[in-house]
Design an enzyme around this catalytic site. Structure first.
Site, short mmCIF file in Angstrom:
data_model
loop_
_atom_site.label_atom_id
_atom_site.label_comp_id
_atom_site.label_asym_id
_atom_site.label_seq_id
_atom_site.Cartn_x
_atom_site.Cartn_y
_atom_site.Cartn_z
N HIS A 105 1.17 -1.07 -0.06
CA HIS A 105 -0.04 -0.04 0.15
C HIS A 105 1.05 1.34 0.30
CE1 HIS A 105 -3.10 -2.20 0.15
NE2 HIS A 105 -3.93 -2.48 1.47
N HIS A 179 -9.84 2.90 0.33
CA HIS A 179 -9.27 1.59 1.66
C HIS A 179 -10.56 1.29 2.61
CE1 HIS A 179 -7.82 -2.04 3.40
NE2 HIS A 179 -6.80 -2.21 2.73
N SER A 180 -11.93 1.77 2.27
CA SER A 180 -12.79 1.88 3.50
C SER A 180 -13.15 0.53 3.21
CB SER A 180 -14.49 2.17 2.63
OG SER A 180 -14.13 4.23 2.50
N ASP A 252 -9.02 -12.30 1.01
CA ASP A 252 -7.54 -10.96 0.81
C ASP A 252 -7.99 -10.92 -0.30
OD1 ASP A 252 -5.20 -10.13 3.14
OD2 ASP A 252 -6.34 -9.04 1.11
N GLU A 313 -11.89 -2.75 -2.51
CA GLU A 313 -10.66 -2.35 -3.34
C GLU A 313 -10.54 -2.79 -4.70
OE1 GLU A 313 -7.22 -3.41 -0.51
OE2 GLU A 313 -9.02 -3.89 0.63
C1 G6D Z 1 -3.99 -6.88 5.77
O1 G6D Z 1 -3.94 -8.37 3.61
C2 G6D Z 1 -4.36 -7.49 4.43
C3 G6D Z 1 -4.35 -6.38 3.38
O2 G6D Z 1 -5.33 -6.96 2.16
C4 G6D Z 1 -4.98 -5.06 4.29
O3 G6D Z 1 -5.39 -4.23 3.03
C5 G6D Z 1 -4.47 -5.10 4.68
O4 G6D Z 1 -4.16 -6.02 5.74
C6 G6D Z 1 -5.14 -4.18 5.57
O5 G6D Z 1 -2.28 -6.99 4.71
#
Ligand code: G6D
Length: 349
Positions: A105, A179-180, A252, A313
């Protein structure tokens, strides 16, 4: 329609402001100039109860201490980049390894944790904010000076349109998303297990043990990843499918949309009667069911726990720069990066 702003905190000597957009249809959206964070979305349920349907904090310091990207714009590159490095035109770039040995990110101080300049927007049936940020050449290890603009526009049809734009003076990477964490029950009364999701997807990306894509597309048909007919999130949360187990019992995963163009997905919670339509021009959506949402903190007075929110996302595939057969996230010099995702909120009468 109106915008009300208030001081929300301070960060590195700058004021953090919260802006609340009100439309004429009973909905409001609150957001911060820090990370363009969406801190609250107030939406009526079938009985007219106007409640918050996203995860967020009332206190800025809680964002600094606990937030797993609640409501934030993430980038320059959303998702993971394996080994926190990539090659571009024969040169190797090393990024911050802020998720074990991977980059996540946008790094340690990505776009989600900087102060953006803001400008108010008013249209006949919409009100909004434009956010601007200049990411300098080499910031978080990325090449090129990148000027990013993100706009949030709230219409009287209860639609929040997010528009992303970027320009660079040197070839670089861009893959932005919001990322809400949504929870349609309202004020976190329930978790998201009973939320249902419907979208047109035939395949999803297989994840390796470090949550980066292996490069393989897996067939979603007749698995907990098959959302064509609609499916409750609890199916994947209680599933023994190796990919649901791998990520801590849930989702995820990048779900790959079935065709080109615009894509719409439907998130719904029966008890409240709330529905969220998400329409995007992006080729995939990372469905994250909040599997790691545990910790010694409360979210709007509700103790943090798994599955309290679900993220949709919309983006290009994670780690795309390390997979030549994935859609590209390379932004050429003077090319315009442009993307839109719209969130339309409906509720049963
Ligand atoms: C964890 O694996 C998840 C990610 O996809 C998420 O964006 C993050 O937590 C907040 O790392």
């Amino acid at each position: 329609m109106k915008i009300i702003e208030r001081l929300f905190g301070h960060y590195k000597g700058e004021s953090v402001k919260e802006y609340t957009l009100y439309n004429d249809s009973g909905m409001s959206v609150s957001c911060l100039n820090y990370g363009c964070i969406i801190s609250k979305i107030m939406v009526p349920d079938r009985n007219g109860n106007v409640e918050n349907i996203v995860l967020g904090f009332e206190d800025f310091n809680a964002y600094l201490k606990w937030s797993p990207y609640f409501g934030a714009i993430v980038g320059r590159v959303a998702g993971r980049i394996k080994g926190a490095s990539f090659n571009l035109d024969g040169k190797k770039y090393s990024l911050a390894a802020n998720d074990n040995h991977n980059h996540l990110h946008g790094g340690k101080e990505g776009l989600s944790s900087v102060i953006w300049k803001t400008e108010k927007m008013e249209e006949e049936n919409a009100i909004g904010l434009k956010f601007f940020y200049h990411s300098s050449d080499g910031e978080e290890g990325y090449p090129g000076n990148l000027d990013v603009t993100v706009s949030y526009l709230l219409t009287n049809d209860n639609e929040l349109k997010i528009t992303y734009e970027g320009k660079t003076d040197k070839k670089t990477l861009v893959n932005l998303t919001n990322h809400s964490y949504f929870n349609l029950s309202g004020n976190l009364k329930r978790d998201c297990l009973e939320h249902s999701l419907q979208l047109e997807t035939d395949f999803f990306l297989e994840l390796s043990p470090d949550f980066t894509p292996t490069g393989r597309l897996l067939d979603a048909k007749n698995t907990p990843f098959d959302f064509k007919q609609g499916r409750k999130l609890k199916d994947g949360i209680h599933s023994s499918h190796p990919q649901n187990v791998l990520v801590g019992q849930g989702y995820d995963h990048p779900l790959v949309f079935a065709n080109d163009g615009e894509h719409t997905m439907v998130l719904r919670e029966e008890e409240s009667g709330r529905t969220l339509l998400v329409t995007t021009d992006q080729p995939c959506v990372v469905l994250y069911s909040g599997n790691q949402l545990e910790g010694p903190f409360s979210i709007s007075d509700v103790p943090a726990r798994k599955y309290l929110g679900v993220c949709l996302e919309t983006q290009v595939f994670p780690d795309a720069i390390n997979h030549p057969d994935f859609p590209s996230i390379i932004l050429e010099r003077e090319e315009l990066y442009y993307s839109t995702t719209k969130y339309r909120f409906l509720f049963d009468k």
